[in-house]
Design a protein around this motif. Structure first.
Motif, short mmCIF file in Angstrom:
data_model
loop_
_atom_site.label_atom_id
_atom_site.label_comp_id
_atom_site.label_asym_id
_atom_site.label_seq_id
_atom_site.Cartn_x
_atom_site.Cartn_y
_atom_site.Cartn_z
N LYS A 63 0.83 -1.21 0.00
CA LYS A 63 0.00 0.00 0.00
C LYS A 63 0.87 1.26 0.00
O LYS A 63 0.51 2.27 -0.60
CB LYS A 63 -0.92 -0.02 1.22
N ALA A 67 0.71 4.42 -2.44
CA ALA A 67 0.58 5.76 -1.85
C ALA A 67 1.65 6.70 -2.39
O ALA A 67 1.37 7.88 -2.67
CB ALA A 67 0.68 5.68 -0.33
N GLN A 71 0.87 10.02 -4.30
CA GLN A 71 1.39 11.25 -3.69
C GLN A 71 2.07 12.13 -4.73
O GLN A 71 1.90 13.35 -4.75
CB GLN A 71 2.37 10.90 -2.56
N ILE A 81 -5.78 14.92 3.10
CA ILE A 81 -5.23 13.63 3.56
C ILE A 81 -6.35 12.60 3.67
O ILE A 81 -6.15 11.43 3.34
CB ILE A 81 -4.50 13.82 4.91
N GLU A 82 -7.52 13.05 4.11
CA GLU A 82 -8.66 12.14 4.22
C GLU A 82 -9.05 11.57 2.85
O GLU A 82 -9.37 10.39 2.74
CB GLU A 82 -9.87 12.84 4.86
N GLN A 83 -9.02 12.41 1.83
CA GLN A 83 -9.34 11.94 0.47
C GLN A 83 -8.30 10.92 -0.01
O GLN A 83 -8.66 9.93 -0.63
CB GLN A 83 -9.39 13.12 -0.51
N ILE A 84 -7.05 11.18 0.31
CA ILE A 84 -5.98 10.24 -0.07
C ILE A 84 -6.19 8.90 0.63
O ILE A 84 -6.12 7.84 0.00
CB ILE A 84 -4.59 10.81 0.27
N ASP A 85 -6.45 8.94 1.94
CA ASP A 85 -6.67 7.70 2.69
C ASP A 85 -7.87 6.94 2.15
O ASP A 85 -7.81 5.72 2.00
CB ASP A 85 -6.88 8.00 4.18
N MET A 86 -8.95 7.67 1.85
CA MET A 86 -10.14 7.01 1.29
C MET A 86 -9.81 6.38 -0.06
O MET A 86 -10.23 5.26 -0.35
CB MET A 86 -11.30 8.00 1.16
N LEU A 88 -6.86 5.34 -1.20
CA LEU A 88 -6.01 4.17 -1.00
C LEU A 88 -6.82 2.97 -0.49
O LEU A 88 -6.65 1.85 -0.96
CB LEU A 88 -4.87 4.48 -0.04
N ASN A 89 -7.72 3.22 0.46
CA ASN A 89 -8.55 2.15 1.00
C ASN A 89 -9.50 1.59 -0.06
O ASN A 89 -9.71 0.38 -0.14
CB ASN A 89 -9.33 2.62 2.23
#
Length: 161
Positions: A63, A67, A71, A81-86, A88-89
């Protein structure tokens, strides 16, 4: 379960508890031979997700590697950051769904999933990622991808109306 005190394999379960939101079970056991009490933990052993590279080699899904690529694509873009985490998930979840029982997925499928998620968030980041993923070698390839993106947007807008 082998007793840590005497080595006997005869024991009985005194108590069982679900731990970590159902991810594991804690069992209190008592050795029938010596009476020693001890704790054991049970956890499902899942086969890891393997990525099949272009050359046919397989490697563990990383992962962090995904990322890093994302990035670079979103650098200096208004993405949280929340959009990136979402993102990736979502890519990882969809990759796992696509891999199903074999737990194997082509690297190209992961790239396609990432591009689809990026497209929904930021078109510039999508083009940046696509340029690396699709190995753009000249300006015409960039222009073609941008035109295709514009066509997709127009089609999406017309379907919304």
């Amino acid at each position: 379960m082998r007793c840590p005190n005497c080595g006997s394999v005869d024991d009985r379960v005194i108590e069982s508890r679900t731990m970590a939101n159902g991810e594991s079970i804690r069992r209190r056991r008592q050795c029938i031979t010596c009476g020693h009490r001890f704790t054991s933990y049970e956890r499902i052993e899942e086969k890891p997700l393997m990525v099949i590279k272009k050359d046919g080699k397989k490697q563990l899904f990383d992962k962090a590697k995904l990322a890093a690529g994302i990035q670079r694509a979103i650098e200096k873009r208004p993405i949280t950051i929340e959009q990136i985490d979402m993102l990736l998930n979502e890519v990882e979840d969809k990759a796992l769904q696509k891999a199903r029982a074999t737990r194997e997925i082509k690297a190209s499928d992961i790239g396609e999933l990432a591009m689809k998620e990026l497209y929904a968030i930021d078109k510039v980041a999508y083009i940046r990622f696509a340029s690396v993923y699709k190995h753009f070698e000249n300006l015409e390839e960039f222009i073609t991808e941008i035109k295709n993106t514009e066509k997709k947007q127009l089609k999406e807008k017309s379907q919304e109306q």
